[in-house]
Design a protein around this motif. Sequence first.
Motif, PDB file in Angstrom:
ATOM      1  N   GLU A   1       9.401 -35.924 -34.572  1.00 26.52           N
ATOM      2  CA  GLU A   1       8.497 -34.803 -34.386  1.00 26.52           C
ATOM      3  C   GLU A   1       7.249 -35.276 -33.662  1.00 26.52           C
ATOM      4  O   GLU A   1       6.574 -36.199 -34.108  1.00 26.52           O
ATOM      5  CB  GLU A   1       8.094 -34.217 -35.743  1.00 26.52           C
TER       6      GLU A   1
ATOM      7  N   LEU B   1       4.250 -34.101 -33.352  1.00 29.67           N
ATOM      8  CA  LEU B   1       2.935 -33.895 -33.956  1.00 29.67           C
ATOM      9  C   LEU B   1       2.469 -35.133 -34.697  1.00 29.67           C
ATOM     10  O   LEU B   1       1.292 -35.455 -34.732  1.00 29.67           O
ATOM     11  CB  LEU B   1       2.994 -32.739 -34.951  1.00 29.67           C
ATOM     12  N   VAL B   2       3.413 -35.805 -35.305  1.00 30.88           N
ATOM     13  CA  VAL B   2       3.028 -36.913 -36.166  1.00 30.88           C
ATOM     14  C   VAL B   2       2.996 -38.205 -35.379  1.00 30.88           C
ATOM     15  O   VAL B   2       2.060 -38.972 -35.441  1.00 30.88           O
ATOM     16  CB  VAL B   2       4.027 -37.018 -37.327  1.00 30.88           C
TER      17      VAL B   2
ATOM     18  N   PRO C   1       7.879 -26.549 -35.393  1.00 26.90           N
ATOM     19  CA  PRO C   1       7.393 -26.093 -36.697  1.00 26.90           C
ATOM     20  C   PRO C   1       6.274 -25.060 -36.535  1.00 26.90           C
ATOM     21  O   PRO C   1       5.375 -25.255 -35.730  1.00 26.90           O
ATOM     22  CB  PRO C   1       6.859 -27.371 -37.343  1.00 26.90           C
ATOM     23  N   GLY C   2       6.363 -23.985 -37.289  1.00 27.89           N
ATOM     24  CA  GLY C   2       5.340 -22.942 -37.207  1.00 27.89           C
ATOM     25  C   GLY C   2       5.652 -21.878 -36.172  1.00 27.89           C
ATOM     26  O   GLY C   2       5.037 -20.819 -36.165  1.00 27.89           O
TER      27      GLY C   2
ATOM     28  N   ARG D   1       6.445 -15.210 -33.548  1.00 24.98           N
ATOM     29  CA  ARG D   1       5.406 -15.840 -32.749  1.00 24.98           C
ATOM     30  C   ARG D   1       5.962 -16.299 -31.412  1.00 24.98           C
ATOM     31  O   ARG D   1       5.231 -16.876 -30.604  1.00 24.98           O
ATOM     32  CB  ARG D   1       4.848 -17.056 -33.487  1.00 24.98           C
TER      33      ARG D   1
ATOM     34  N   GLU E   1      -3.182 -31.206 -37.821  1.00 25.35           N
ATOM     35  CA  GLU E   1      -2.749 -31.110 -39.210  1.00 25.35           C
ATOM     36  C   GLU E   1      -2.439 -32.469 -39.815  1.00 25.35           C
ATOM     37  O   GLU E   1      -2.495 -32.634 -41.021  1.00 25.35           O
ATOM     38  CB  GLU E   1      -1.508 -30.217 -39.291  1.00 25.35           C
TER      39      GLU E   1
ATOM     40  N   GLN F   1      -4.924 -34.090 -42.257  1.00 25.04           N
ATOM     41  CA  GLN F   1      -5.214 -33.596 -43.607  1.00 25.04           C
ATOM     42  C   GLN F   1      -5.000 -34.654 -44.671  1.00 25.04           C
ATOM     43  O   GLN F   1      -4.063 -35.420 -44.590  1.00 25.04           O
ATOM     44  CB  GLN F   1      -4.295 -32.417 -43.918  1.00 25.04           C
TER      45      GLN F   1
ATOM     46  N   GLU G   1       2.591 -21.009 -42.265  1.00 27.21           N
ATOM     47  CA  GLU G   1       1.685 -22.143 -42.421  1.00 27.21           C
ATOM     48  C   GLU G   1       2.521 -23.388 -42.660  1.00 27.21           C
ATOM     49  O   GLU G   1       3.217 -23.489 -43.675  1.00 27.21           O
ATOM     50  CB  GLU G   1       0.736 -21.907 -43.602  1.00 27.21           C
ATOM     51  N   VAL G   2       2.440 -24.324 -41.745  1.00 31.06           N
ATOM     52  CA  VAL G   2       3.281 -25.507 -41.852  1.00 31.06           C
ATOM     53  C   VAL G   2       2.528 -26.601 -42.594  1.00 31.06           C
ATOM     54  O   VAL G   2       1.396 -26.934 -42.251  1.00 31.06           O
ATOM     55  CB  VAL G   2       3.673 -25.999 -40.454  1.00 31.06           C
ATOM     56  N   ALA G   3       3.160 -27.130 -43.631  1.00 30.40           N
ATOM     57  CA  ALA G   3       2.565 -28.251 -44.340  1.00 30.40           C
ATOM     58  C   ALA G   3       2.872 -29.536 -43.582  1.00 30.40           C
ATOM     59  O   ALA G   3       3.932 -29.643 -42.953  1.00 30.40           O
ATOM     60  CB  ALA G   3       3.132 -28.326 -45.753  1.00 30.40           C
ATOM     61  N   PRO G   4       1.963 -30.517 -43.630  1.00 34.69           N
ATOM     62  CA  PRO G   4       2.173 -31.737 -42.832  1.00 34.69           C
ATOM     63  C   PRO G   4       3.487 -32.437 -43.158  1.00 34.69           C
ATOM     64  O   PRO G   4       4.106 -33.013 -42.274  1.00 34.69           O
ATOM     65  CB  PRO G   4       0.980 -32.614 -43.203  1.00 34.69           C
TER      66      PRO G   4
ATOM     67  N   ILE H   1       6.601 -31.629 -40.986  1.00 36.87           N
ATOM     68  CA  ILE H   1       6.702 -31.853 -39.550  1.00 36.87           C
ATOM     69  C   ILE H   1       6.860 -33.328 -39.231  1.00 36.87           C
ATOM     70  O   ILE H   1       6.506 -33.781 -38.166  1.00 36.87           O
ATOM     71  CB  ILE H   1       5.486 -31.266 -38.812  1.00 36.87           C
ATOM     72  N   THR H   2       7.408 -34.096 -40.141  1.00 39.25           N
ATOM     73  CA  THR H   2       7.748 -35.466 -39.811  1.00 39.25           C
ATOM     74  C   THR H   2       9.256 -35.572 -39.703  1.00 39.25           C
ATOM     75  O   THR H   2       9.981 -34.681 -40.122  1.00 39.25           O
ATOM     76  CB  THR H   2       7.254 -36.424 -40.907  1.00 39.25           C
TER      77      THR H   2
END
Lengths: 562, 136
Positions: free
Chosen positions: A6, A8-9, A197-198, A203, A559, A562, B65-68, B71-72
């Motif tokens: 992914e 994002l990470v 994701p999301g 959307r 994100e 967090q 709402e995506v929790a962190p 998304i790994t």
Amino acid sequence: MTTLQEPLVQTAGVVEHERKAPGGFYKWITSVDHKVIGKNYMYTALTFMFIAGAMALLIRTQLFNPDGHVVSLQTYNELFTIHGSMMLYLFAGPFAFGGFANFIIPLQIGAPDMAFPRLNNLSYWLYLLGGVTMLFGFFTASGAAAFGWVAYAPLSSAPYSPGPGPDLWIVSIALVGFSGIFTAVNLVTTIFYLRAPGMTMFRMPLFSWSMLVTGILILIAFPVLTAALVLLYADRHYGAHFFSVAGGGVPVMWQNLFWFFGHPEVYILALPFFGIISELIPVFSRKPIFGYKGMVFATLAIAGLSTGVWAHHMFTTGTVLLPFFSALSLLIAVPTGIKVFTWIATMWGGQIRFNTSMLFAVGFIFAFVMGGITGVMLASPPIDFYTHDTYFVVAHFHQVLIGTTIFAGFAGIYYWYPKLTGRFLHEGLGKWNFWVTFIGFWITFMPQYLLGLRGMPRRIAIYSPTDGFTFLNRMSTVGSYMMGIGMFLFLLNFIISWRRPRPAGDNPWDGFTLEWATSSPPPAHNFHSLPAIRSARPTWDMNHPEHADAVPAVTGGDESAQ
Amino acid sequence: MRNESRVYLGIGSFFVLILVIYFVWSRESTGSVLLLASAGLGLLPGLYIGWWSRRMQQRPEDVDEVAPRDITGVVGQFPENTIFPFTLGVGAWLVGLAFVFGLWFAIIGLGFVFGAAIGATLESKRASLSERENRV
């Protein structure tokens, strides 16, 4: 194989394994990257469009004078057949669902590639080889197929259309049909299973919605055509009698089968371009789209209705249920009207930027509304009886199809060209391209409505000087040359941008959707990092947090912090 | 996945509706069969996806709402350059041309098709073994 994390990470998400990537021609042949295949599709489709456009000019030149002698009668029949077939099967559809969709959809939904990259590559080769096969007909002794793009039985049967030309046409359409089916499977799967994701369904950008619905329509329509072609081939060569009265067959069954493919096909051609317009009108009006959900449901309604109206092409056969098909055809104006209303309402009160792309989009609305209104007229059987198989119908569907595929298609090219190549097309030349094409378009097709009302039948190569068709036909021919010049200006623009590139940057239009969040042209597997997706306009939210229409983000977009 | 199945179910049920109206009104066979098949094409995947959506956890792409932690991980495995789709395409094309020019085209074409099938299988196997997590 490349395993993707992914993005994002893990910012350097692509874990390439050590194999030397090929280069040059071999790379082009073997690439499974959706961006390369998408561009291949676009260039091929545009090439087919130019070839078929040249045929259209030949047709118009023949009709410039009464009793024209530019081409022979048989060649004329071949020309309008292959012109229609190429434009519909080889240009308009593949340009949208092979070209634009392939390139844009994975970027818009935040996917690294299509769901089945190798299938994607296969469908391109089937399309290219199948498309070229159709042109082989001109090199055979008996000429290419000459029964119109609809191939009505019994004209398409062996006694009336002998020789390999029609068979090449059948094989070509079958191969291109398979290519379309594979692409549709790929599109639907990609949109269902590879969204970021999301990125919930509601959307998704409207272009992705349009392509999802187009994919479903392709899966309904194309298998019917392929089956009908198999029956036709069996009739021609194996002595079957599906469509010949002599053996107890029903010729009108071909029309039923063909138009059950053919009418959804019209919307397969139109919906992607509606999607393109729904993307770029909000961007160039600096407003979110007016009524997103209304647009989605209108798209779905068009999909349903378009499959239920096939026999409105067959009113004059006398074997169809007139009120049913008339009512459904009139009903289809409702979701289409919702779309037109939405586009206008989106522009209303916006800060409109009239660059080339937006000009083409507005031109599309004019052209499409004109074609659409005459479509509503034709949906009522009394008018259809009067105008069936005249130039009125020709003008109607050319206005709809050129409105969508050329105007909306070019709007899309000018809009996404920076993303495709990292360069701009020339704006000034682009405006010339628009105005010349647009004016030529009206000069070409408005006289054809009048010709149709005066009774000029379609698909005729000659008319008499005493018919009173001469002036309007000449006007139409002059207009078609203007459109040809307009297309040439596009080619010129393309060559200029190729020889003297003007870099565009990653997000030249300040776009809303995800494809503008990556570099231009995008890297292998598309994204190094994705913005957080909290609305239908993730890139806008990221670039303009002060105006974001999303639910306020707690962490400001990152994100993983967090 | 709920909305994905609704897209198919919506279109499929619309076909059922017009199939009933059309068949009762016209009794025409070709169109009714085609509408029936289309309704099946809409309902079958719709019901299947709907059936699955009740049995699986919500995917990160289905939630607002995506929790962190969602998304790994691995998105998927994507192939690299390969010649075999081209080979298969040429094979299919030659088989198609056999219907026009004669059977001998099909013999060459089928050679390409089987060559592509074998080649693609071996290539996939080799590629998947080269991935770390697929090694035993």
